[in-house]
Design a protein around this motif. Structure first.
Motif, mmCIF file in Angstrom:
data_model
loop_
_atom_site.group_PDB
_atom_site.id
_atom_site.type_symbol
_atom_site.label_atom_id
_atom_site.label_comp_id
_atom_site.label_asym_id
_atom_site.label_seq_id
_atom_site.Cartn_x
_atom_site.Cartn_y
_atom_site.Cartn_z
ATOM 1 N N GLY A 14 6.865 22.773 -3.478
ATOM 2 C CA GLY A 14 6.490 23.759 -2.717
ATOM 3 C C GLY A 14 6.365 23.499 -1.505
ATOM 4 O O GLY A 14 7.870 23.334 -0.409
ATOM 5 N N ALA A 15 5.005 23.855 -0.741
ATOM 6 C CA ALA A 15 5.430 23.950 0.638
ATOM 7 C C ALA A 15 4.451 22.981 0.968
ATOM 8 O O ALA A 15 4.360 22.998 2.488
ATOM 9 N N ALA A 16 4.175 22.235 0.476
ATOM 10 C CA ALA A 16 3.434 20.889 1.579
ATOM 11 C C ALA A 16 4.196 20.297 1.821
ATOM 12 O O ALA A 16 5.430 19.732 1.705
ATOM 13 N N ARG A 17 4.023 19.090 2.805
ATOM 14 C CA ARG A 17 5.002 18.899 4.179
ATOM 15 C C ARG A 17 4.180 17.274 3.954
ATOM 16 O O ARG A 17 4.684 17.066 4.660
ATOM 17 N N ARG A 18 3.231 16.347 3.640
ATOM 18 C CA ARG A 18 2.904 15.586 3.458
ATOM 19 C C ARG A 18 2.598 14.623 1.922
ATOM 20 O O ARG A 18 1.603 15.243 1.237
ATOM 21 N N ILE A 19 3.783 13.872 1.793
ATOM 22 C CA ILE A 19 3.375 13.338 -0.131
ATOM 23 C C ILE A 19 3.370 12.153 0.321
ATOM 24 O O ILE A 19 3.804 10.901 1.157
ATOM 25 N N ARG A 20 2.469 11.089 -0.169
ATOM 26 C CA ARG A 20 1.463 10.432 -1.048
ATOM 27 C C ARG A 20 2.262 9.530 -1.520
ATOM 28 O O ARG A 20 1.974 9.549 -2.951
ATOM 29 N N LEU A 21 3.090 8.559 -1.172
ATOM 30 C CA LEU A 21 3.774 6.928 -2.634
ATOM 31 C C LEU A 21 2.955 6.687 -2.903
ATOM 32 O O LEU A 21 2.702 5.396 -1.703
ATOM 33 N N VAL A 22 2.763 6.135 -4.245
ATOM 34 C CA VAL A 22 1.925 5.224 -4.596
ATOM 35 C C VAL A 22 2.413 4.393 -5.689
ATOM 36 O O VAL A 22 3.490 5.272 -6.676
ATOM 37 N N ALA A 29 18.763 17.120 13.938
ATOM 38 C CA ALA A 29 17.584 16.939 14.305
ATOM 39 C C ALA A 29 16.329 17.068 12.635
ATOM 40 O O ALA A 29 15.455 15.972 12.708
ATOM 41 N N LEU A 30 16.818 17.955 11.729
ATOM 42 C CA LEU A 30 15.766 17.918 10.973
ATOM 43 C C LEU A 30 15.875 16.044 10.031
ATOM 44 O O LEU A 30 14.498 15.177 9.221
ATOM 45 N N GLN A 31 16.669 15.633 9.741
ATOM 46 C CA GLN A 31 17.515 14.243 9.313
ATOM 47 C C GLN A 31 15.579 13.976 10.227
ATOM 48 O O GLN A 31 15.265 12.512 9.820
ATOM 49 N N ASP A 32 15.392 13.151 11.558
ATOM 50 C CA ASP A 32 14.809 12.796 12.258
ATOM 51 C C ASP A 32 13.671 13.064 12.362
ATOM 52 O O ASP A 32 12.742 12.595 12.223
ATOM 53 N N ALA A 33 13.382 14.603 12.458
ATOM 54 C CA ALA A 33 11.766 14.344 11.935
ATOM 55 C C ALA A 33 11.574 14.211 10.737
ATOM 56 O O ALA A 33 10.505 14.738 10.629
ATOM 57 N N VAL A 34 11.839 13.524 9.868
ATOM 58 C CA VAL A 34 10.915 13.203 8.280
ATOM 59 C C VAL A 34 10.924 12.025 8.419
ATOM 60 O O VAL A 34 11.356 10.743 9.088
ATOM 61 N N ALA A 35 9.435 12.073 8.349
ATOM 62 C CA ALA A 35 8.645 10.226 9.008
ATOM 63 C C ALA A 35 8.263 9.235 7.640
ATOM 64 O O ALA A 35 7.563 9.782 6.788
ATOM 65 N N LEU A 36 8.518 8.540 7.941
ATOM 66 C CA LEU A 36 7.814 7.629 6.785
ATOM 67 C C LEU A 36 6.556 7.210 7.539
ATOM 68 O O LEU A 36 7.176 5.913 8.181
ATOM 69 N N GLY A 69 0.845 -1.297 -0.027
ATOM 70 C CA GLY A 69 -0.392 0.418 0.161
ATOM 71 C C GLY A 69 0.345 1.083 0.054
ATOM 72 O O GLY A 69 1.951 1.553 0.030
ATOM 73 N N PRO A 70 0.525 2.265 -0.026
ATOM 74 C CA PRO A 70 0.830 3.843 -0.222
ATOM 75 C C PRO A 70 1.508 3.969 1.180
ATOM 76 O O PRO A 70 0.973 3.328 2.271
ATOM 77 N N VAL A 71 2.737 4.628 1.195
ATOM 78 C CA VAL A 71 3.633 4.957 2.285
ATOM 79 C C VAL A 71 3.559 6.895 2.565
ATOM 80 O O VAL A 71 3.924 7.080 1.305
ATOM 81 N N ASP A 72 3.560 7.206 3.448
ATOM 82 C CA ASP A 72 3.198 8.858 3.389
ATOM 83 C C ASP A 72 4.790 9.324 4.010
ATOM 84 O O ASP A 72 5.221 8.769 4.584
ATOM 85 N N VAL A 73 5.146 10.408 2.971
ATOM 86 C CA VAL A 73 6.823 10.857 3.436
ATOM 87 C C VAL A 73 5.911 12.626 4.506
ATOM 88 O O VAL A 73 5.818 13.306 3.930
ATOM 89 N N CYS A 74 5.875 12.652 5.520
ATOM 90 C CA CYS A 74 5.952 13.705 6.435
ATOM 91 C C CYS A 74 7.239 14.562 6.742
ATOM 92 O O CYS A 74 8.788 14.320 7.054
ATOM 93 N N LEU A 75 6.990 15.529 6.292
ATOM 94 C CA LEU A 75 8.554 16.956 5.815
ATOM 95 C C LEU A 75 8.472 17.968 7.299
ATOM 96 O O LEU A 75 7.017 18.344 7.443
#
Length: 441
Positions: A134-142, A186-193, A100-106
């Motif tokens: 742009g300024a999007a913070r949540r990207i859904r990979l499908v 800290a920014l690395q750690d803040a990126v979530a899959l 299923g999809p995976v969200d990338v949260c920035l």
């Protein structure tokens, strides 16, 4: 209906036969046959195989869809891939979309440059960056191939991005400035899959051996990768033909495979200068990075030199192995060079010039860790005309890029390049010899 034809089915002439295709019986012809097949397989499959071998190693070390972070800039001995930059911290993840999809949260990166580069199985590239989302913070990979994807409703602020492979390599780069490593970590750690289909249950076969030096390991890994990732519909005839390599059961066939594999690697090594467009100043502008399509030789050479090259819109790069006279760059015997970027490249981020050993594509163990210079290491983005001295011995003054006492090459990277850089209207000045090798002061 005529009773003589009732119930009959028309022939399906392109339905594959269950019988394996024939191969020559004569020993010499058989060797040549498998030599040609192995040569084709190596050129077609090199990016697929080398990338899959990396997946196999890293899948044994951590769960899928989980980032592994490099906490320091690349240094000599960096093993993940060749020709790394020394401008950003790398993070790597293999994203499993088979369930299923995976969200990338920035997080909020502010003005800092970042990108999450997404590579399909054959190294074709997409980017999650300020340029693309742009300024999007949540990207859904499908992935269209994902079976049983959960019914995920659309959400405000979510950008949906289809990718090219069921298992996608995500390579994140975050700009490192001066004395801000802690902030970048800290920014690395803040990126979530966030896998929306639940934890990955994918099993990746162990590595078959050294794919960069073993023909059998290379072909075994190519088979594993194609079974996991699939291939484009238009490549079906080629892939079916290469499956004849499974019929290696005698000495002439094995000799042919070994010869074809070695000759293909030699061809790729000799084809390094074909990576892009020559600018007339000694530099080659690396073209079509990450957009290979069916240009198999181009993509094989690109990945032979270094995995994970990004598209020119995100990172335009130039390389040179020679000075302005076409003579190989070589730091031995007192040689010295000067590079003046006046004007410097236009960019919304920054640029850098990095030096690598010609024989390996690895960083040279330079004094003081001076592997690269650029707009973040001396202000040359606002100091037009400032020059870089490239030499084994330290110059009396100015900006110094240390060189080994041997052959080397340079890579100029322009991150978030301006339109004139992307279009090719801007090109770097030639590398000028100040003292040729063997000269005296």
């Amino acid at each position: 209906m005529d009773r003589r034809t009732a119930g009959r089915q028309p022939d399906a002439p392109w339905e594959p036969s269950p019988r394996r295709d024939s191969v020559p019986a004569d020993d010499d012809a058989r060797e040549q046959w498998f030599r040609d097949l192995a040569h084709q397989a190596t050129v077609f499959g090199l990016p697929i195989v080398w990338q899959h071998a990396l997946l196999q190693r890293e899948a044994a070390e951590r769960p899928m869809s989980t980032f592994s972070h490099e906490r320091d800039l690349a240094r000599p001995g960096f093993a993940a891939f060749r020709v790394p930059n020394v401008d950003t911290l790398y993070s790597s993840a293999w994203i499993d979309l088979t369930s299923g999809p995976v969200d990338v949260c920035l997080p909020d990166f502010g003005d800092r440059y970042f990108t999450v580069q997404l590579l399909d199985a054959a190294s074709n590239t997409q980017n999650i960056s300020r340029r693309t989302i742009g300024a999007a913070r949540r990207i859904r990979l499908v992935s269209p191939e994902s079976p049983g994807s959960p019914d995920v409703p659309d959400e405000d602020g979510v950008v949906t991005m289809p990718v090219g492979s069921p298992v996608t390599w995500a390579l994140m780069r975050i700009q490192v400035g001066t004395h801000d490593l802690a902030e970048v970590r800290a920014l690395q750690d803040a990126v979530a899959l966030v896998p929306l289909g639940g934890p990955s249950v994918l099993t990746v076969e162990p590595a078959a051996g050294d794919v960069e030096d073993d023909a059998d390991a290379f072909l075994t890994t190519l088979d594993s990768a194609l079974r996991l990732q699939g291939h484009r519909l238009e490549e079906t005839a080629l892939v079916m033909r290469l499956r004849q390599l499974a019929a290696i059961d005698d000495e002439p066939a094995r000799r042919g495979v070994e010869r074809g594999y070695r000759e293909a690697l030699a061809l790729l090594d000799a084809s390094r200068p074909l990576l892009g467009t020559r600018t007339g100043s000694g530099w080659t502008r690396v073209a079509d990075k990450g957009r290979h399509g069916y240009n198999y030789l181009n993509r094989a050479v690109m990945n032979f030199v270094g995995l994970a090259a990004n598209v020119v819109d995100e990172n335009t790069s130039f390389n040179t192995y020679v000075d302005e006279h076409g003579v190989r760059l070589d730091g031995r015997a007192g040689a010295s060079y000067r590079l003046v970027l006046d004007p410097p490249p236009t960019t919304d981020a920054f640029w850098s010039v990095t030096l690598y050993e010609a024989s390996t594509g690895h960083l040279w163990d330079a004094p003081e860790g001076r592997y690269s210079v650029g707009s973040l290491s001396g202000g040359r983005d606002t100091s037009a005309g400032d020059s870089i001295t490239i030499s084994h011995e330290r110059p009396a003054g100015g900006t110094w890029l240390p060189a080994p006492a041997g052959e080397f090459f340079l890579v100029l990277r322009v991150y978030s390049p301006g339109p004139d850089v992307v279009s090719g209207d801007w090109i770097p000045a030639p590398v000028r010899p100040v003292r040729p090798a063997g000269s005296t002061r």
